[in-house]
Each structure stands twice: as C-alpha cells, then as structure tokens.
Design an enzyme around this catalytic site. Sequence first.
Site, PDB file in Angstrom:
ATOM      1  N   SER A 172       0.733  -1.662  -0.054  1.00  0.00           N
ATOM      2  CA  SER A 172      -0.446   0.082  -0.509  1.00  0.00           C
ATOM      3  C   SER A 172       0.960   1.384  -0.088  1.00  0.00           C
ATOM      4  O   SER A 172       1.509   1.531   0.426  1.00  0.00           O
ATOM      5  CB  SER A 172      -1.590  -0.112   1.123  1.00  0.00           C
ATOM      6  OG  SER A 172      -1.202   1.577   1.849  1.00  0.00           O
TER       7      SER A 172
HETATM    8  N1  LIG Z   1      -6.021   8.250   3.200  1.00  0.00           N
HETATM    9  C1  LIG Z   1      -5.524   7.237   3.701  1.00  0.00           C
HETATM   10  C2  LIG Z   1      -5.742   6.587   2.477  1.00  0.00           C
HETATM   11  C3  LIG Z   1      -5.563   5.003   3.064  1.00  0.00           C
HETATM   12  C4  LIG Z   1      -6.073   3.879   2.381  1.00  0.00           C
HETATM   13  O1  LIG Z   1      -7.180   4.165   1.493  1.00  0.00           O
HETATM   14  N2  LIG Z   1      -5.586   2.432   2.058  1.00  0.00           N
HETATM   15  C5  LIG Z   1      -6.273   1.241   1.390  1.00  0.00           C
HETATM   16  C6  LIG Z   1      -4.982   1.256   1.152  1.00  0.00           C
HETATM   17  S1  LIG Z   1      -3.862   1.930   0.087  1.00  0.00           S
HETATM   18  C7  LIG Z   1      -7.111   0.762   1.794  1.00  0.00           C
HETATM   19  O2  LIG Z   1      -6.631   0.467   3.339  1.00  0.00           O
HETATM   20  N3  LIG Z   1      -8.094  -0.014   1.435  1.00  0.00           N
HETATM   21  C8  LIG Z   1      -9.267  -0.530   1.855  1.00  0.00           C
HETATM   22  C9  LIG Z   1      -9.900   0.257   2.469  1.00  0.00           C
HETATM   23  O3  LIG Z   1     -10.309   1.678   2.161  1.00  0.00           O
HETATM   24  O4  LIG Z   1     -11.151  -0.992   2.725  1.00  0.00           O
HETATM   25  C10 LIG Z   1      -3.547   6.989   3.736  1.00  0.00           C
HETATM   26  O5  LIG Z   1      -3.378   7.778   3.927  1.00  0.00           O
HETATM   27  O6  LIG Z   1      -4.454   6.678   4.965  1.00  0.00           O
END
Ligand SMILES: N[C@@H](CCC(=O)N[C@@H](CS)C(=O)NCC(=O)O)C(=O)O
Length: 216
Positions: free
Chosen positions: A11
């Site tokens: 990620s």
């Molecule tokens: N703005 C957040 C974005 C985090 C994010 O979207 N992470 C993704 C992986 S890159 C995730 O956890 N996706 C799973 C979901 O949203 O259910 C950050 O910077 O931590």
Amino acid sequence: MPLTLYYLEMSPAVRSTLLTIKALGLDVEMKPVNLMAREHMTPEYLKMNPLHTVPTLKDGDFVVFDSHAINAYLVDKYGKDDSLYPKDLQKRATVNQTMFFNCCDLFPSIGAIVGSILKENAKTVSKDKAANVTQGYQKLESLLEQSTYVAGPHVTIADFAIVSTISSSNALVPIASNRYPRITEWLSKMQALPYYHEGNDKGLNTFVTVMKSKLG
Ligand SMILES: N[C@@H](CCC(=O)N[C@@H](CS)C(=O)NCC(=O)O)C(=O)O
C-alpha cells in the site's frame, strides 16, 4: 508506550508511514493486515478503525489512522527535531497543503486505476484515468519548479506521502523524464535517502509485481 502498525507493505499510504518510521529510527511492532482476506473488515479492526484502511497506528491505547495524520503524529511525538514536520505555522501550512494535494488529488487518481485492476479485473489502464494521473504529474512538476522538495527546501513528510504515491503510479502511468524533469530529479534525490529502500522499495516491488500480473 509500545507502537504497533497495522499494515500491508504494497500500500502506498503504508509506505509513506514506513518511510517516516525509518527516518525517525523508531522501533514499531508490525501487524500485517491481509486486505484480500478482508482482515480489515473484521469487527475488531472496524472497532479500531471504522474507515477500514491501512495504515493504522496504535500508541498504547491511542489509535490514529490516515497515513498523513499518523506521520504528523509520529514526528510531533517522537522526532528529535521538527525538520520533517516543522512547528513554524507557515512552514507547517505548506507541508499540510502538499499532503492534502496527495490525499485529495494524486492518491485518488492512482487509487481509481488500482481499483479498476483489482476490483473490476481491468486489463488496461483507461485513457481517462491515465489523464487524471498525468494532470497530477503536471501540477507536481509546477510545484517542484518552486522548491527543491515538494514542500520547501528540506525533506518533509509531504515528500514521503507523494513519493510513495508517485513511485506507484509511475509503474502504471510512466513519468517521462523529458516531460517531467523536475519530478525525475526529485525522485532521484528521494531514492538517495538512506532509508528510502527499506521504507518504500520492498512494498513498491510487490505492488508492481501484483499490478503487472493482473494487467494483460
Ligand atoms: N487517506 C488514507 C488512505 C488509506 C487507504 O485508502 N488505504 C488503502 C490501501 S492503499 C486501504 O486500506 N483500502 C482498504 C479499504 O479502503 O477498505 C491514508 O493516507 O492512510
């Protein structure tokens, strides 16, 4: 207080926190979260982070999520100095505005491509989605015409946020060095940081391998 990071190394958001952790030299307990196995949707995880994202940080009983917020917290609490996240209000505002650019513009553009590949089985990057990423590159190129790093003359957590995003999007919408000379130069400077490879490269390699295996 013991620090625990819930993470998935491929990620981009997680990798910006890994860069912060490595830059600060922190000792953190690492807890992998398998998104494909939906470990981020369990009642325990949702209680900790209702937004079900990685990274999530625990500092004792305190929980903070969103990589930008986590990185700011870590520097404020554990940094030997404030160089990665200046306390000076105007310098901090510049770092914040650049992190919001990552969060609201660069990251969602690449996220749309990754989502189409992982969730919709897209075999190519659509022109519209690639154009959004390219617009982000143009804005970043303009920012870097005004400063050495993305938010001023020194490395900050805004650089960690953007380099983890941009190094990922580069694998899907390549950054041509003749078109984006400032981004190319800045990427080289970031890659030369002693903690860059440990913080970003391993997860980036996995990200690239997974994306390439899914694309036609
Ligand atoms: N703005 C957040 C974005 C985090 C994010 O979207 N992470 C993704 C992986 S890159 C995730 O956890 N996706 C799973 C979901 O949203 O259910 C950050 O910077 O931590």
